[in-house]
Design an enzyme around this catalytic site. Structure first.
Site, PDB file in Angstrom:
ATOM      1  N   ASP A 131       0.837  -1.192   0.000  1.00  0.00           N
ATOM      2  CA  ASP A 131       0.000   0.000   0.000  1.00  0.00           C
ATOM      3  C   ASP A 131       0.877   1.249   0.000  1.00  0.00           C
ATOM      4  OD1 ASP A 131      -2.330   1.801   0.666  1.00  0.00           O
ATOM      5  OD2 ASP A 131      -3.300  -0.124   1.021  1.00  0.00           O
ATOM      6  N   HIS A 175      -3.820   6.014   3.415  1.00  0.00           N
ATOM      7  CA  HIS A 175      -4.489   4.810   2.903  1.00  0.00           C
ATOM      8  C   HIS A 175      -3.868   3.530   3.456  1.00  0.00           C
ATOM      9  CE1 HIS A 175      -5.702   1.870  -0.226  1.00  0.00           C
ATOM     10  NE2 HIS A 175      -6.708   2.685  -0.492  1.00  0.00           N
ATOM     11  N   SER A 202     -11.082  -0.695  -1.304  1.00  0.00           N
ATOM     12  CA  SER A 202      -9.823  -0.645  -0.541  1.00  0.00           C
ATOM     13  C   SER A 202     -10.049  -0.969   0.924  1.00  0.00           C
ATOM     14  CB  SER A 202      -9.221   0.762  -0.601  1.00  0.00           C
ATOM     15  OG  SER A 202      -8.400   0.922  -1.716  1.00  0.00           O
TER      16      SER A 202
END
Length: 762
Positions: free
Chosen positions: A139, A215, A542
């Site tokens: 990520d 994220h 996600s």
């Protein structure tokens, strides 16, 4: 979705192809062709580059050891072409850009209390076992100071772990601990694109595992975050935040940067994670669909699966468009998104006293009860979308502005309104986003509403001589009904790479998910957002992907001998398709009932997945037979499988013969489709299962035998199912769906089925 606001779109990919300077190429080599004169494959690759007058020190970006046989290099097109002509080279592919697919969840999934965690299972044993499970997250990196990675109470790091924490100017390896046991970064592909010859002329990010985007921290803590009390986003969704597998270990591999996630970097991250000893790979990123031999993630995931690593990937956020899935390889768990039973209500009270419901995570000072002017651009210009610079301050100053959803980021629209002097925003959906509501941490008072209410508010603003509105905020509400609902943004089937494999596999929680956040960036991700928060609420596949990664870690802890295919089967065949009102799962796109092209087998059910009764297992040889059935060349198959002696002497008549836990039936030019499947007993000895079929009136379904008796644990039994398209069915008939269930008093092993009458096409 929320995640996609931080990353550039595929425009970059298109631009990439127009640049004639050096680019990154991924070169697939015949592993066994290495001459004995070279001690290592790396030496051989360097020599191959030297022969092209390329300086290896500058050109060779990565030598791959496990996930792929070959290397990544910075070459000009002529050098790439020359390399491709070598007998030892199987293929030369240009690097591609992938994008990110951007708490009440444990309770919603039935993981609520520490004591009754798994009904009918020994919680303490499971917790202890999960301490040995390592989840690798590819990520944007990690914020190691987050309390979600606190290692209190965890024993020493598992002895099998071969990974490490990198040192960087902003990352001290001592920040790692017994929870966060690995942190690495891979940026050579990104630097190649942003630096010499590349097209992204931006200041380079520091090479570091530190998460500047948020994220990666969010996804890692969703999968395996420790318990953190009093967690909230600026007061919203307050409570205890925790991941799915709270005792599992986390290893972060930073492969995504400002301009996206480059295939060469992703492959390097997967290569390293496999060598480091992860048990689960969680990847909330993807591109478009491509043949498996051209799909970096599919290639790396095959090796991971061979080595017993479960790979979970997000399905993409391109729904509700049909055939919009990413990551569809059958050895990957493809995860769509659904809603939780939690909401963040907000209201727009119009001057005509009508009160409309919406959602918001705005946390600043409210507007009070006094109505203010309401304005909506009457022309179809960029001002109705509230694009940067499109609003006339003279018209919007002191007023609430209606902004149509779409084109630019939802939170950015609020910033545009604020900069033009507006005091609030109503974010109104259009036909594309339908009735789906995603709550955002807006920079000014703002309420998001669905398309129907949006149209009513737009009409009021257009028709009333002096339209006014007051915005009100309702905090956090639980036990919302119906839930779950399939998110409109969740990418949809059919699977365009292999139509005979039903995708997505399942859905998990992916809307308004609270998890840890990077303190390098505000909750909206906008440069002008100066707020800092330890947790954030995000939406996207996600967010659903790491839920399944964490659940897979728990199942692996309970059943360490199970293969990735068995774990996947357990999650698929126990998923549920009824919401908390006992209705079939709805689709947020249009309010209709969802189908398996949207929800796969349904919403994951962790408790049932731990004891599925039966599983559909798939061996490596069966996957190779499957690949040999796709019309690929042997070299293409070798790109994925990496075995030198593949002959494709064995092929399926139809790729749908793979022992997959679901069915995708393509009648095309034939009326009869017959598949044989094999079930393995992982439940009690002396178990009997009877079959129940459910299908449309246009298809006859027969199963032989109709009952299966398993005398021992581990015993395997086969059955054959025949699907017959009834005469008179139009070849243009719309897709239909059904199910095949093997059941007894203890277990229901359910497989979704899709039926198509024509060859699938875009």
């Amino acid at each position: 979705m929320a995640s996609s606001t931080f990353f550039s779109s595929f425009i970059f990919l298109v631009l990439c192809l127009t640049v004639t300077a050096k680019k990154t190429y991924i070169v697939h080599m015949k592993h066994q062709d290495k001459p004995l004169s070279f001690e290592t494959h790396h030496d051989w690759y360097s020599s191959s580059l030297q022969s092209l007058s390329a300086t290896p020190a500058e050109s060779l970006l990565y030598s791959y050891n496990t996930a792929f046989n070959g290397f990544a290099a910075s070459l000009d097109p002529e050098q790439a072409e020359a390399l491709n002509k070598s007998d030892s080279v199987l293929g030369v592919f240009e690097d591609t850009v992938y994008n990110l697919h951007t708490t009440r969840t444990p309770q919603f999934l039935g993981l609520d209390s520490e004591f009754g965690l798994w009904e009918g299972h020994n919680t303490q044993q499971l917790e202890q076992a999960s301490r040995d499970v390592i989840i690798g997250v590819l990520d944007t990196g990690i914020w190691p100071e987050s309390k979600s990675f606190d290692d209190s109470g965890l024993p020493e790091i598992p002895s099998k772990w071969r990974g490490a924490c990198e040192s960087a100017p902003d990352f001290n390896p001592k920040l790692c601990n017994k929870k966060l046991i690995g942190a690495r970064s891979f940026s050579k592909g990104y630097h190649m694109a942003t630096g010499g010859g590349g097209i992204y002329k931006k200041p380079r990010e520091i090479e570091s595992p530190r998460d500047k985007d948020g994220h990666g921290t969010h996804t890692a803590s969703t999968a395996a975050g420790s318990h953190v009390g009093n967690a909230s986003l600026l007061g919203y969704a307050s409570g205890t935040a925790r991941g799915m597998a709270t005792h599992a270990r986390v290893a972060a591999y930073k492969v995504c940067w400002e301009t996206g996630c480059f295939g060469s970097d992703i492959l390097a991250g997967m290569d390293r994670a496999i060598q480091d000893g992860v048990d689960v790979l969680s990847m909330s990123l993807g591109g478009g669909s491509a043949p498996y031999y051209r799909d970096t993630i599919a290639i790396g995931a095959f090796t991971a699966m061979e080595k017993g690593i479960f790979v979970s990937c997000s399905a993409g956020n391109s729904g509700p468009t049909k055939a919009s899935l990413a990551n569809v390889a059958p050895w990957i768990m493809t995860v769509g998104a659904g809603t939780l039973d939690r909401d963040f209500p907000a209201y727009a009270v119009l001057g005509n006293k009508v009160r409309y419901n919406g959602v918001s995570l705005y946390s600043g000072q409210g507007m009070g009860n006094k109505p203010v002017g309401l304005v909506y651009s009457k022309d179809k210009s960029s001002s109705n979308l509230c694009l940067t610079g499109s609003l006339d301050p003279a018209l919007v100053r002191g007023k609430v502005v209606i902004c149509d959803r779409g084109t630019n980021a939802r939170v950015e629209k609020g910033a545009v309104v604020r900069d033009a002097g507006g005091v609030g925003m109503i974010l109104a959906n259009t036909a594309v986003s339908g009735e789906e509501l995603v709550a955002d941490s807006h920079l000014l008072p703002a309420v998001a509403v669905g398309r129907k209410l949006g149209d009513l508010i737009r009409e009021y603003a257009r028709s009333d001589r002096k339209p006014t509105v007051a915005l009100e905020f309702g905090g956090t509400v639980l036990d919302v009904k119906p839930s779950p609902v399939v998110a409109a943004f969740s990418s949809r089937g059919p699977n365009m790479v292999t139509p005979q494999i039903l995708k997505p596999d399942v859905i998990g929680p992916g809307v308004n998910i609270l998890a840890a956040w990077s303190e390098a960036i505000g909750p909206t991700g906008l440069a002008k957002d100066t707020r800092k928060t330890m947790f954030n609420i995000m939406s996207g596949t996600s967010m659903s992907c790491p839920h399944i990664s964490g659940l897979a870690a728990l199942i692996k802890a309970a059943h360490p001998e199970w293969s990735p295919s068995a774990i996947k089967s357990a999650l698929i065949t126990t998923a549920y398709t009824q919401d908390n009102t006992n209705s079939s799962l709805h689709d947020a796109a249009d309010g209709s009932f969802s189908n398996p092209w949207a929800r796969g087998a349904g919403h994951v059910d962790p408790q049932k997945a731990l004891s599925p009764g039966l599983v559909y297992d798939i061996s490596i040889d069966e996957y190779i037979t499957f690949l040999c059935s796709l019309g690929y060349t042997i070299d293409h198959v070798k790109t994925i499988v990496k075995h030198p002696n593949i002959t494709c002497s064995r092929k399926f008549n139809d790729p749908g013969e793979l022992n997959y836990p679901s069915f995708s039936v393509l009648f095309g030019d034939k009326r009869v489709v017959r598949y044989t499947r094999e079930l393995t007993n992982v439940g009690a000895a002396r178990s009997v299962y009877k079959v129940t079929v459910n299908g449309p009136s246009t298809v006859g379904i027969s199963v032989r035998p109709r009952a299966l008796t398993f005398r021992t644990v581990g015993e395997k039994k086969r059955y054959t199912v025949t699907f017959v398209a009834k005469r008179g069915t139009s070849p243009m008939a719309k897709p239909e769906f059904g199910s095949i269930v093997w059941g007894n008093a203890r277990n229901q092993v359910k497989s979704p089925v899709s039926f198509s009458w024509t060859e699938l096409s875009d």
